[in-house]
Design a protein around this motif. Structure first.
Motif, PDB file in Angstrom:
ATOM      1  N   GLN A   1       7.006  -0.339   8.033  1.00 24.67           N
ATOM      2  CA  GLN A   1       5.858  -1.253   8.021  1.00 24.67           C
ATOM      3  C   GLN A   1       5.062  -1.020   6.747  1.00 24.67           C
ATOM      4  OE1 GLN A   1       2.282  -1.039  10.818  1.00 24.67           O
ATOM      5  NE2 GLN A   1       3.372  -2.811  11.640  1.00 24.67           N
ATOM      6  N   PHE A   2       4.722  -2.104   6.071  1.00 26.99           N
ATOM      7  CA  PHE A   2       4.051  -2.023   4.779  1.00 26.99           C
ATOM      8  C   PHE A   2       2.857  -2.973   4.763  1.00 26.99           C
ATOM      9  CE2 PHE A   2       8.565  -1.200   4.297  1.00 26.99           C
ATOM     10  CZ  PHE A   2       8.563   0.036   3.651  1.00 26.99           C
ATOM     11  N   THR A   3       1.732  -2.457   4.267  1.00 29.15           N
ATOM     12  CA  THR A   3       0.503  -3.242   4.198  1.00 29.15           C
ATOM     13  C   THR A   3       0.464  -3.999   2.878  1.00 29.15           C
ATOM     14  OG1 THR A   3      -0.655  -1.553   5.485  1.00 29.15           O
ATOM     15  CG2 THR A   3      -2.007  -3.159   4.300  1.00 29.15           C
ATOM     16  N   LEU A   4       0.421  -5.332   2.962  1.00 30.99           N
ATOM     17  CA  LEU A   4       0.265  -6.129   1.761  1.00 30.99           C
ATOM     18  C   LEU A   4      -1.169  -6.003   1.261  1.00 30.99           C
ATOM     19  CD1 LEU A   4       2.164  -9.416   2.681  1.00 30.99           C
ATOM     20  CD2 LEU A   4       2.879  -7.693   1.026  1.00 30.99           C
ATOM     21  N   GLN A   5      -1.323  -5.915  -0.042  1.00 30.73           N
ATOM     22  CA  GLN A   5      -2.643  -5.860  -0.655  1.00 30.73           C
ATOM     23  C   GLN A   5      -2.752  -6.961  -1.707  1.00 30.73           C
ATOM     24  OE1 GLN A   5      -2.519  -1.614  -1.913  1.00 30.73           O
ATOM     25  NE2 GLN A   5      -4.248  -1.329  -0.535  1.00 30.73           N
TER      26      GLN A   5
ATOM     27  N   ASP B   1      12.155  -8.716  -4.554  1.00 27.41           N
ATOM     28  CA  ASP B   1      12.327  -9.347  -5.857  1.00 27.41           C
ATOM     29  C   ASP B   1      11.556 -10.659  -5.864  1.00 27.41           C
ATOM     30  OD1 ASP B   1      14.129  -7.460  -7.012  1.00 27.41           O
ATOM     31  OD2 ASP B   1      15.734  -8.295  -5.765  1.00 27.41           O
ATOM     32  N   LEU B   2      10.994 -11.015  -7.014  1.00 25.94           N
ATOM     33  CA  LEU B   2      10.280 -12.280  -7.161  1.00 25.94           C
ATOM     34  C   LEU B   2      11.278 -13.397  -7.417  1.00 25.94           C
ATOM     35  CD1 LEU B   2       7.568 -13.811  -7.424  1.00 25.94           C
ATOM     36  CD2 LEU B   2       7.644 -13.273  -9.869  1.00 25.94           C
ATOM     37  N   VAL B   3      11.263 -14.413  -6.549  1.00 28.55           N
ATOM     38  CA  VAL B   3      12.150 -15.565  -6.713  1.00 28.55           C
ATOM     39  C   VAL B   3      11.489 -16.628  -7.578  1.00 28.55           C
ATOM     40  CG1 VAL B   3      13.410 -17.392  -5.504  1.00 28.55           C
ATOM     41  CG2 VAL B   3      13.258 -15.112  -4.492  1.00 28.55           C
ATOM     42  N   SER B   4      10.220 -16.961  -7.269  1.00 28.75           N
ATOM     43  CA  SER B   4       9.518 -17.991  -8.022  1.00 28.75           C
ATOM     44  C   SER B   4       8.032 -17.915  -7.740  1.00 28.75           C
ATOM     45  CB  SER B   4      10.052 -19.390  -7.661  1.00 28.75           C
ATOM     46  OG  SER B   4       9.774 -19.683  -6.295  1.00 28.75           O
ATOM     47  N   CYS B   5       7.260 -18.656  -8.544  1.00 28.81           N
ATOM     48  CA  CYS B   5       5.818 -18.826  -8.342  1.00 28.81           C
ATOM     49  C   CYS B   5       5.491 -20.312  -8.455  1.00 28.81           C
ATOM     50  CB  CYS B   5       5.005 -18.083  -9.400  1.00 28.81           C
ATOM     51  SG  CYS B   5       4.895 -16.313  -9.146  1.00 28.81           S
TER      52      CYS B   5
ATOM     53  N   LYS C   1       0.805  -1.218   0.000  1.00 28.99           N
ATOM     54  CA  LYS C   1       0.000   0.000   0.000  1.00 28.99           C
ATOM     55  C   LYS C   1       0.838   1.268   0.000  1.00 28.99           C
ATOM     56  CE  LYS C   1      -4.127   1.756   2.382  1.00 28.99           C
ATOM     57  NZ  LYS C   1      -5.074   1.467   3.497  1.00 28.99           N
ATOM     58  N   GLU C   2       1.893   1.288   0.794  1.00 31.13           N
ATOM     59  CA  GLU C   2       2.625   2.533   1.023  1.00 31.13           C
ATOM     60  C   GLU C   2       3.627   2.873  -0.085  1.00 31.13           C
ATOM     61  OE1 GLU C   2       0.954   0.913   4.664  1.00 31.13           O
ATOM     62  OE2 GLU C   2       2.260   0.066   3.127  1.00 31.13           O
ATOM     63  N   THR C   3       4.143   1.870  -0.742  1.00 29.14           N
ATOM     64  CA  THR C   3       5.137   2.057  -1.796  1.00 29.14           C
ATOM     65  C   THR C   3       5.067   0.847  -2.713  1.00 29.14           C
ATOM     66  OG1 THR C   3       7.468   2.679  -2.168  1.00 29.14           O
ATOM     67  CG2 THR C   3       7.053   0.898  -0.606  1.00 29.14           C
ATOM     68  N   PRO C   4       5.460   0.952  -3.964  1.00 27.46           N
ATOM     69  CA  PRO C   4       5.362  -0.203  -4.861  1.00 27.46           C
ATOM     70  C   PRO C   4       6.130  -1.415  -4.344  1.00 27.46           C
ATOM     71  CG  PRO C   4       5.746   1.791  -6.127  1.00 27.46           C
ATOM     72  CD  PRO C   4       5.904   2.170  -4.686  1.00 27.46           C
TER      73      PRO C   4
ATOM     74  N   TYR D   1       4.114  -6.504 -12.727  1.00 27.51           N
ATOM     75  CA  TYR D   1       3.162  -5.840 -13.617  1.00 27.51           C
ATOM     76  C   TYR D   1       2.880  -4.472 -13.014  1.00 27.51           C
ATOM     77  CZ  TYR D   1      -0.958  -4.954 -16.527  1.00 27.51           C
ATOM     78  OH  TYR D   1      -1.855  -4.410 -17.410  1.00 27.51           O
ATOM     79  N   PHE D   2       3.536  -3.435 -13.552  1.00 27.53           N
ATOM     80  CA  PHE D   2       3.478  -2.086 -12.991  1.00 27.53           C
ATOM     81  C   PHE D   2       3.847  -2.132 -11.508  1.00 27.53           C
ATOM     82  CE2 PHE D   2       0.795  -1.762 -16.791  1.00 27.53           C
ATOM     83  CZ  PHE D   2       1.390  -0.669 -17.411  1.00 27.53           C
ATOM     84  N   SER D   3       2.937  -1.805 -10.601  1.00 30.88           N
ATOM     85  CA  SER D   3       3.263  -1.735  -9.169  1.00 30.88           C
ATOM     86  C   SER D   3       2.913  -3.019  -8.433  1.00 30.88           C
ATOM     87  CB  SER D   3       2.528  -0.560  -8.519  1.00 30.88           C
ATOM     88  OG  SER D   3       1.125  -0.722  -8.648  1.00 30.88           O
ATOM     89  N   SER D   4       2.714  -4.129  -9.147  1.00 28.80           N
ATOM     90  CA  SER D   4       2.329  -5.389  -8.502  1.00 28.80           C
ATOM     91  C   SER D   4       3.163  -6.528  -9.053  1.00 28.80           C
ATOM     92  CB  SER D   4       0.848  -5.685  -8.758  1.00 28.80           C
ATOM     93  OG  SER D   4       0.632  -5.990 -10.132  1.00 28.80           O
ATOM     94  N   TYR D   5       3.047  -7.684  -8.372  1.00 28.62           N
ATOM     95  CA  TYR D   5       3.507  -8.956  -8.924  1.00 28.62           C
ATOM     96  C   TYR D   5       2.265  -9.796  -9.193  1.00 28.62           C
ATOM     97  CZ  TYR D   5       8.395  -8.041  -7.771  1.00 28.62           C
ATOM     98  OH  TYR D   5       9.663  -7.516  -7.724  1.00 28.62           O
ATOM     99  N   ARG D   6       2.234 -10.491 -10.347  1.00 30.15           N
ATOM    100  CA  ARG D   6       1.056 -11.254 -10.736  1.00 30.15           C
ATOM    101  C   ARG D   6       1.429 -12.658 -11.188  1.00 30.15           C
ATOM    102  NH1 ARG D   6      -3.456  -7.312 -13.544  1.00 30.15           N
ATOM    103  NH2 ARG D   6      -3.329  -5.660 -11.977  1.00 30.15           N
TER     104      ARG D   6
END
Length: 282
Positions: free
Chosen positions: A128-132, A81-85, A72-75, A95-100
């Motif tokens: 502290q950062f709120t996950l969305q 960094d994304l390691v894996s899915c 919420k507070e910052t991208p 994808y812009f300000s998110s990971y998808r």
């Protein structure tokens, strides 16, 4: 007594009939999107997972359904960094300000999930950062929902500053004495501090204190500096009796731990000019 017994039996039968006729309470449908986080207290360099559950509560198929994770507070892309899915259909990434991560088409009442593995960036900002999270699709997207908050503790940093002074000697060989100063402005202690020095073109190093010579350069080991502390190394160079013209010595921070947040003060230089071997100004 017989009348009373018959009355009780009738009341019991009516109660049973009412209970049979009462509709069952339906369980609530799961939310369109929900997330579970493996750890909410994180440090720079830590790895953690976010599992996002998707459910389609509509009466139509959501095509290209994707799990999306934000902060919420910052991208989020600036923090981790994304390691894996896992459980995802490619592509899975920023994808812009998110990971998808995609799960394909989801029909009415169908569900899917994606587990993201993230690594906190080494230079991530602490706080502290709120996950969305969001269930997004090609033909329909649900709202972005707040999830749990995570706390990131930033890696310690130590700003090592380098300075260089020069004092010409009166006499032959255009000789100059130099002092290399490394200081730590904090906030953490700095270890393994080392400075490399280039004495300048056509200059010969004739003496050192705290430095070793490798080819045309010097390596000066400073060691450990507490916040606010400083240490020095010294060397002397000369250009020969026929030396003349300008020359510049440079000193550069070559190593220190932890990360140095300000590279602008890592280098110092001192320009001098020799007028034959008898007179030098700096």
């Amino acid at each position: 007594m017989e009348r009373t017994g018959r009355r009780a039996a009738v009341l019991a039968a009516l109660a049973a009939a009412v209970m049979l006729a009462a509709p069952a309470v339906a369980s609530a449908a799961p939310p369109a999107s929900a997330i579970d986080v493996s750890d909410t207290s994180l440090h720079a360099g830590d790895t953690f997972t976010v599992t996002e559950q998707l459910y389609n509560p509509t009466d139509f198929t959501v095509t290209g359904a994707k799990a999306a994770v934000y902060t919420k507070e910052t991208p989020i892309v600036d923090l981790v960094d994304l390691v894996s899915c896992t459980g995802s259909i490619a592509p899975c990434g920023p994808y812009f300000s998110s990971y998808r991560g995609g799960v394909g088409d989801l029909g009415p009442g169908e569900s899917g999930s994606v587990t993201f593995t993230f690594k906190v960036k080494d230079d991530a900002t602490g706080g502290q950062f709120t996950l969305q999270h969001q269930f997004a699709g090609d033909n329909y997207a649900f709202g972005v929902e707040d999830g749990p908050a995570v706390t990131i503790t930033a890696a310690p940093k130590a700003d090592v500053k380098v300075a260089l002074t020069a004092t010409p000697r009166i006499g032959v060989f255009a000789r100059v004495d130099y002092v290399v100063t490394a200081s730590n402005t904090g906030p953490a202690s700095a270890t393994g501090v080392r400075v490399t020095v280039n004495p300048g073109a056509n200059r010969s190093v004739i003496s050192t204190t705290g430095c070793t010579k490798t080819g045309a350069t010097l390596s000066c080991t400073i060691g450990t500096l507490a916040p606010g502390a400083s240490a020095t190394a010294k060397f002397t160079s000369e250009g020969g009796i026929l030396a003349w013209g300008a020359f510049t010595a440079t000193a550069q921070r070559a190593a220190s731990t932890p990360a140095d947040p300000n590279t602008a003060n890592d280098t110092a230089a001192k320009k001098c000019t020799a007028y034959t071997g008898l007179y030098v100004t700096c």
